[in-house]
Write an enzyme that holds these catalytic residues in place. Structure first.
Site, mmCIF file in Angstrom:
data_model
loop_
_atom_site.group_PDB
_atom_site.id
_atom_site.type_symbol
_atom_site.label_atom_id
_atom_site.label_comp_id
_atom_site.label_asym_id
_atom_site.label_seq_id
_atom_site.Cartn_x
_atom_site.Cartn_y
_atom_site.Cartn_z
ATOM 1 N N SER A 62 0.829 -1.211 0.000
ATOM 2 C CA SER A 62 0.000 0.000 0.000
ATOM 3 C C SER A 62 0.858 1.254 0.000
ATOM 4 O O SER A 62 0.455 2.304 -0.470
ATOM 5 C CB SER A 62 -0.921 0.004 1.211
ATOM 6 O OG SER A 62 -0.157 -0.181 2.376
ATOM 7 N N LYS A 63 2.118 1.126 0.517
ATOM 8 C CA LYS A 63 2.988 2.296 0.592
ATOM 9 C C LYS A 63 3.709 2.556 -0.731
ATOM 10 O O LYS A 63 4.320 3.594 -0.924
ATOM 11 C CB LYS A 63 4.026 2.116 1.704
ATOM 12 C CG LYS A 63 3.400 1.953 3.080
ATOM 13 C CD LYS A 63 4.145 2.749 4.135
ATOM 14 C CE LYS A 63 3.393 2.801 5.441
ATOM 15 N NZ LYS A 63 3.577 1.616 6.258
ATOM 16 N N ARG A 64 3.654 1.618 -1.638
ATOM 17 C CA ARG A 64 4.359 1.812 -2.916
ATOM 18 C C ARG A 64 3.609 2.754 -3.828
ATOM 19 O O ARG A 64 4.187 3.296 -4.765
ATOM 20 C CB ARG A 64 4.515 0.475 -3.649
ATOM 21 C CG ARG A 64 5.470 -0.474 -3.006
ATOM 22 C CD ARG A 64 5.580 -1.710 -3.859
ATOM 23 N NE ARG A 64 6.150 -1.370 -5.156
ATOM 24 C CZ ARG A 64 7.419 -1.540 -5.478
ATOM 25 N NH1 ARG A 64 8.245 -2.040 -4.589
ATOM 26 N NH2 ARG A 64 7.866 -1.224 -6.661
#
Ligand code: GLU
Length: 314
Positions: free
Chosen positions: A251-253
């Site tokens: 999700s942080k990418r």
């Protein structure tokens, strides 16, 4: 031995992303490897956020992945509609049953007010309801109802729920301090996920719930609801989160990792192979069909910590 019934219960508020695909794959493999049946339940409780178009795409994506189901989705089955948006009368019945037990009360607190208040936040970000509306008098309720619609909460007792998760092991939750009175119906009249999921898992005969670890914190309250409604809770398996090869949360990418994108880049076998490798089911990320993984599937092979996709996946 009891017939295993597994399920996949996506909320069609968008296209399936990699985490959903992993959940679908592992829940399907677990059911199929035990000669169990498999249900597709569409959790479109909130019709504004879940247009039918996304539910149809989920079916198309599952078929592309080679994952089949015995009942549910648009093909229906023995338990009526498998779309939660069409099961309101059923939820109402069980809601009334809880009400008749004197367990429900109206709550006028806004989400913002609860977050702003010094209510204890649990490590996963959940807020334990401080019980503000638990003891309102009929006069106070009548007065508050004039300006605001009420949600409905379930009063929880001083009890601890213990269960053994298939991957996370022994779990316990003290209902009053770690869960608190929880919402059964929202102030806009939509029944809460917690009620709908319990009623559906029970009525559809689900014996095994496989889902992401982000829902581990909902399990104690679901077990409690199963017991209150006279159902037998299913066995739960909460699967780890999926990271990239460097251990960073997907999700942080910021990358769009939904199936719309992934289907352009991978064959179903390549995608299944990458996920099976991440989940400990293959020694190398080679193309494989979901069906070919059934024979060697075992939960003992799936790590309990975060899962990492192969380095060349991105
Ligand atoms: N509908 C939920 C979701 O898509 C899953 C519910 C469940 O598996 O219990 O996140």
């Amino acid at each position: 031995m009891k017939q295993i019934v597994g399920r996949f219960a996506p909320s069609p508020s968008g296209r399936m992303h990699l985490g959903n695909v992993l959940c679908a794959l592992l829940s399907w493999l677990s059911a199929r490897s035990q000669n169990g049946s498999y249900i597709l339940r569409i959790e479109d409780l909130d019709p504004d956020r879940c247009p039918r178009h996304y539910a149809d795409l989920i079916e198309d994506d599952l078929a592309w992945l080679g994952l089949d189901w015995d009942a549910g989705g648009s093909s229906g089955g023995p338990d009526g509609s498998y779309y939660q948006s069409e099961r309101t009368a059923i939820y109402q019945h069980y809601f009334d049953q809880l009400g008749a037990q004197g367990l429900l009360y109206p709550c006028f607190c806004s989400r913002a007010a609860l977050h702003a208040a010094s209510a204890p936040h649990l490590s996963d970000g959940r807020v334990v309801y401080p019980g503000t509306c638990r003891t309102l008098t009929p006069e106070q309720i009548a007065q508050k109802s004039r300006t605001r619609g009420a949600a409905t909460r379930l009063r929880v007792p001083d009890q601890t729920i213990s269960f053994v998760d298939g991957l996370q092991g022994a779990c316990t939750e003290h209902l009053p301090t770690e869960c608190g009175d929880f919402i059964i119906r929202r102030s806009d009249g939509v029944f809460a996920y917690q009620l709908a999921v319990v009623v559906d898992d029970a009525l559809e005969g689900v014996t095994e719930v496989v889902r992401g670890r982000d829902l581990l914190g909902s399990t104690a309250r679901q077990i409690w609801l199963h017991r209150l409604l006279g159902f037998e809770p299913p066995h739960f398996v909460h699967i780890p989160l999926l990271n990239d090869a460097h251990g960073q949360r997907l999700s942080k990418r910021g990358a769009a990792l939904d199936l719309g994108v992934l289907r352009q880049r991978f064959t179903p076998q390549e995608l299944t192979g990458a996920l099976a490798y991440a989940a400990g089911l293959l020694d190398s990320p080679r193309p494989v069909s979901a069906h070919a993984l059934i024979a060697q599937f075992s939960w003992a092979r799936v790590p309990t910590g975060d899962l990492c996709l192969p380095p060349d996946f991105f």
